[in-house]
Enzyme design. Structure first.
Site, PDB file in Angstrom:
ATOM      1  N   SER A  26       0.816  -1.208   0.000  1.00  0.00           N
ATOM      2  CA  SER A  26       0.000   0.000   0.000  1.00  0.00           C
ATOM      3  C   SER A  26       0.855   1.266   0.000  1.00  0.00           C
ATOM      4  O   SER A  26       1.888   1.337   0.672  1.00  0.00           O
ATOM      5  CB  SER A  26      -0.893   0.005   1.238  1.00  0.00           C
ATOM      6  OG  SER A  26      -1.598   1.216   1.356  1.00  0.00           O
ATOM      7  N   LYS A  50      -3.469   2.026  -2.400  1.00  0.00           N
ATOM      8  CA  LYS A  50      -3.015   3.101  -1.529  1.00  0.00           C
ATOM      9  C   LYS A  50      -4.049   3.286  -0.433  1.00  0.00           C
ATOM     10  O   LYS A  50      -5.209   2.890  -0.583  1.00  0.00           O
ATOM     11  CB  LYS A  50      -2.804   4.391  -2.326  1.00  0.00           C
ATOM     12  CG  LYS A  50      -4.052   5.047  -2.873  1.00  0.00           C
ATOM     13  CD  LYS A  50      -3.702   6.280  -3.705  1.00  0.00           C
ATOM     14  CE  LYS A  50      -2.841   7.236  -2.912  1.00  0.00           C
ATOM     15  NZ  LYS A  50      -2.381   8.395  -3.692  1.00  0.00           N
ATOM     16  N   ILE A  76       3.017  11.526   3.509  1.00  0.00           N
ATOM     17  CA  ILE A  76       2.006  11.708   2.461  1.00  0.00           C
ATOM     18  C   ILE A  76       0.679  12.181   3.051  1.00  0.00           C
ATOM     19  O   ILE A  76      -0.006  13.041   2.504  1.00  0.00           O
ATOM     20  CB  ILE A  76       1.778  10.401   1.673  1.00  0.00           C
ATOM     21  CG1 ILE A  76       3.109   9.881   1.105  1.00  0.00           C
ATOM     22  CG2 ILE A  76       0.757  10.627   0.555  1.00  0.00           C
ATOM     23  CD1 ILE A  76       3.807  10.825   0.154  1.00  0.00           C
ATOM     24  N   CYS A 134      -2.982   4.697  11.913  1.00  0.00           N
ATOM     25  CA  CYS A 134      -3.596   6.018  11.790  1.00  0.00           C
ATOM     26  C   CYS A 134      -3.806   6.647  13.167  1.00  0.00           C
ATOM     27  O   CYS A 134      -4.134   5.953  14.125  1.00  0.00           O
ATOM     28  CB  CYS A 134      -4.944   5.913  11.082  1.00  0.00           C
ATOM     29  SG  CYS A 134      -4.814   5.396   9.371  1.00  0.00           S
ATOM     30  N   GLY A 221      12.091   1.272   3.802  1.00  0.00           N
ATOM     31  CA  GLY A 221      13.262   0.987   2.987  1.00  0.00           C
ATOM     32  C   GLY A 221      14.166  -0.066   3.594  1.00  0.00           C
ATOM     33  O   GLY A 221      13.907  -0.588   4.691  1.00  0.00           O
ATOM     34  N   GLY A 247       8.708  -4.801   4.931  1.00  0.00           N
ATOM     35  CA  GLY A 247       9.766  -3.990   5.527  1.00  0.00           C
ATOM     36  C   GLY A 247      11.105  -4.135   4.839  1.00  0.00           C
ATOM     37  O   GLY A 247      11.847  -5.071   5.127  1.00  0.00           O
TER      38      GLY A 247
END
Length: 307
Positions: A26, A50, A76, A134, A221, A247
């Site tokens: 996502s 997303k 974002i 969230c 990353g 991950g």
């Protein structure tokens, strides 16, 4: 040989069959359309949309992406068209891609999550991935996925409305990720995905201030992979539901490590920005590894590092 390899890689999560265990994560793959310009995304095991919210979100202001050594920090802010717009405009196009569609759902309150799940349950998505990272706007902004008790509450509530297999995406910022995983399963999670991004920050030394308007953002990353792998390993030992490893995965070797740690499948995220072909390269690399090692079915190595 190609057909045999495809059969060997088939993966089942909550009675949903995936062609292979590689899923686009996502927030890094849009709704798949952009990557269709590079290859047939139907070759993927699945696509995770997303992050969607009940209503349209414009996302955060200011800088949204910042590169760091071996990683990417993002702020974002869940920019997305909203669930209704997604179902009407994006989902029909995604269904034509001939792969499993997982809708990633975020929310600022339990009520928003519940309403979002109701709508997505009536749509043609195959699964729902609940993003509990969230911030809970009714509790001072602390993420739902920090405290196990809060996560249990939101998952329990959402599960009552969910007609699709429910994957709960865990945050590495949880007080105790193993306890968090167990509590989410007790609340009704059909599967788990982990990990989401780490809370991080960057400072612009020339402007003398944080890079991001919100100060803190999410680190992903290759730099997080060893920690993500450890968390997946620990969680897989304690739960009896499928686990999707996430991950820092950027090669077939990374993906196989997660599978050997117990993951049923993997999601590939940040690496898509570096190399849009990476998911296909990982799928082909897993096939080649299995052929070279004489592995006939991927189940033979799943969790093998824990035996």
């Amino acid at each position: 040989m190609a057909g045999m390899c495809l059969l060997m890689l088939k993966t089942n999560i909550c009675k949903v069959e995936f062609k292979n265990p590689v899923i686009a994560a996502s927030g890094t793959f849009g709704f798949g359309e952009e990557y269709s310009a590079f290859y047939d995304v139907g070759r993927l095991g699945g696509i995770c949309t997303k992050g969607l919210t009940l209503n349209k979100k414009e996302g955060n202001k200011g800088i949204r992406l910042h590169e760091t050594r071996a990683g990417l920090i993002n702020s974002i802010g869940l920019q997305n068209p909203g669930i209704d717009c997604f179902i009407e405009n994006e989902l029909p196009k995604m269904k034509k891609m001939n792969t499993v569609i997982i809708a990633n759902l975020g929310g600022g309150s339990i009520e928003e999550y519940a309403e979002g799940v109701k709508k997505l349950s009536e749509s043609e998505v195959d699964m729902i991935e609940l993003n509990i990272s969230c911030p809970n706007v009714k509790s001072g902004g602390m993420a739902f996925g920090i405290k196990s008790e809060t996560a249990f509450e939101v998952v329990s509530k959402v599960k009552g409305y969910c007609k699709k297999p429910l994957i709960v995406k865990l945050s590495p910022n949880a007080e105790n990720i193993v306890d968090m995983a167990v509590k989410c399963c007790e609340a009704g999670a059909d599967a788990l995905s982990l990990i989401n991004t780490f809370k991080a920050m960057a400072i612009d030394i020339y402007k003398r201030k944080p890079v991001f308007d919100n100060i803190f953002a999410g680190l992903s990353g290759p730099c997080i992979k060893p920690i993500a792998l450890r968390m997946v390993y620990e969680v897989c030992k304690e739960v009896n539901v499928p686990v999707i490893g996430i991950g820092g995965i950027e090669s077939f070797k990374d993906a196989i490590e997660f599978i050997m740690a117990g993951a049923t499948a993997v999601e590939v995220g940040t690496a898509n920005f570096i190399n849009p072909m990476v998911c296909l390269e990982i799928i082909d690399g897993i096939k080649k590894f299995m052929e070279d090692e004489g592995i006939k079915n991927i189940e033979e190595i799943r969790g093998i590092a824990r035996r």
